[in-house]
Design an enzyme around this catalytic site. Structure first.
Site, PDB file in Angstrom:
ATOM      1  CG  HIS A 177     -10.880   2.022   3.441  1.00 12.96           C
ATOM      2  ND1 HIS A 177     -10.854   0.760   2.892  1.00 12.96           N
ATOM      3  CD2 HIS A 177     -10.872   2.882   2.383  1.00 12.96           C
ATOM      4  CE1 HIS A 177     -10.820   0.840   1.573  1.00 12.96           C
ATOM      5  NE2 HIS A 177     -10.835   2.122   1.238  1.00 12.96           N
ATOM      6  CD  GLN A 235     -12.559   9.023  -1.933  1.00 11.18           C
ATOM      7  OE1 GLN A 235     -13.390   9.234  -1.056  1.00 11.18           O
ATOM      8  NE2 GLN A 235     -11.514   8.237  -1.745  1.00 11.18           N
ATOM      9  CD  GLU A 266     -12.178   5.992  -4.571  1.00 14.36           C
ATOM     10  OE1 GLU A 266     -11.192   5.770  -3.852  1.00 14.36           O
ATOM     11  OE2 GLU A 266     -13.338   6.014  -4.138  1.00 14.36           O
ATOM     12  CB  SER A 319      -4.441   4.714  -1.769  1.00 15.36           C
ATOM     13  OG  SER A 319      -3.605   5.381  -0.852  1.00 15.36           O
ATOM     14  CG  ASP A 320      -9.038   3.031  -3.724  1.00 18.19           C
ATOM     15  OD1 ASP A 320      -8.685   1.838  -3.748  1.00 18.19           O
ATOM     16  OD2 ASP A 320      -9.710   3.510  -2.803  1.00 18.19           O
TER      17      ASP A 320
END
Length: 256
Positions: free
Chosen positions: A50, A151, A153, A178-179
């Site tokens: 990001h 990760q 998510e 967040s995801d």
């Protein structure tokens, strides 16, 4: 010249389940990264997903961390062998792999970081990671000194967390809050009880499989709660967040 790069102390600390407090580096700038490296964090994520980072911006940031106690961790933009290979060659030993949903994807991430026969990493005899051919036993030592953090998510990732955590070569499970919140139908609200329950479940299943868990938590109360829940490696803020809130607070203190 000191050409000793092994052992990987961050990997060893995770294996020993020692709490590791980290920070996110998102400004893609060697000076801000150097400042983070002076702060005393155990680890720093240099974000390639990001943040506007690539090989050319990450090399000077690695140079800026030379001599820092903070272990650099790169979050690659995607779980892709060529991208991972390039990050290995420029000197990263610690990887955060985004959006891992299945055991097969976890296996592929590990394989991308290992030389044959354990994996599929391409071989270059001279690159920045082996100090251009001067590191003794680099090819012998490299495979066992790479850290892979995957990760979780998505709901599928949550469903498969046991299989992912049990994957040989995976060193830790990282929650993307967040995801994960978005995937569970709560975009922008990682504090929703359903999301928090999923996070706690991921931590518990990682522990049950003997793996440490981690998360990004820029709100102090959240970070402390996650540590109480058993998270081992927690990023407690970001350079971008500190810069934005600090400058806003400074401006507001004089303009009000």
């Amino acid at each position: 010249m000191n050409n000793e790069v092994f052992p990987n102390k961050f990997k060893a600390a995770l294996a020993a389940h020692q709490v590791q407090i980290g920070c996110w580096s998102a400004l893609a700038n060697p000076i801000s990264t150097e400042v983070l490296g002076l702060a005393g964090f155990d680890w720093l994520v240099l974000d390639g997903e990001h943040a506007p980072n690539d090989v050319t911006t990450l090399i000077p940031q690695l140079m800026a961390l030379k001599g820092s106690i903070s272990a650099p961790v790169v979050r690659v933009p995607t779980n892709e062998p060529v991208i991972i290979k390039r990050m290995l060659d420029i000197g990263f030993y610690n990887f955060l792999i985004p959006f891992v949903e299945t055991k097969e994807q976890a296996i592929n991430a590990v394989a991308a970081t290992r030389y044959p026969p354990e994996g599929i990493r391409g071989v270059s005899v001279s690159h920045r990671a082996n100090m251009f051919g001067t590191v003794p036993d680099y090819f012998v030592q490299s495979n066992k000194n790479i850290t892979i953090l995957v990760q979780i998510e998505s709901q599928l990732g949550v469903d498969n967390v046991d299989a992912i955590a049990a994957t040989e070569g995976v060193d830790g499970i990282f929650v993307g809050p967040s995801d994960l919140a978005a995937a569970l139908g709560h975009l922008g609200n990682a504090s929703h009880p359903q999301v928090q329950k999923a996070i706690q479940h991921i931590f518990a299943r990682a522990k049950a499989n003997g793996k440490p868990s981690g998360i990004l938590a820029p709100v102090e109360a959240d970070a402390r709660r996650y540590l109480e829940w058993g998270a081992t490696f927690v990023a407690v803020g970001s350079d971008l967040g500190v810069f934005r809130t600090g400058t806003q607070r400074l401006a507001d203190s004089f303009k009000k």
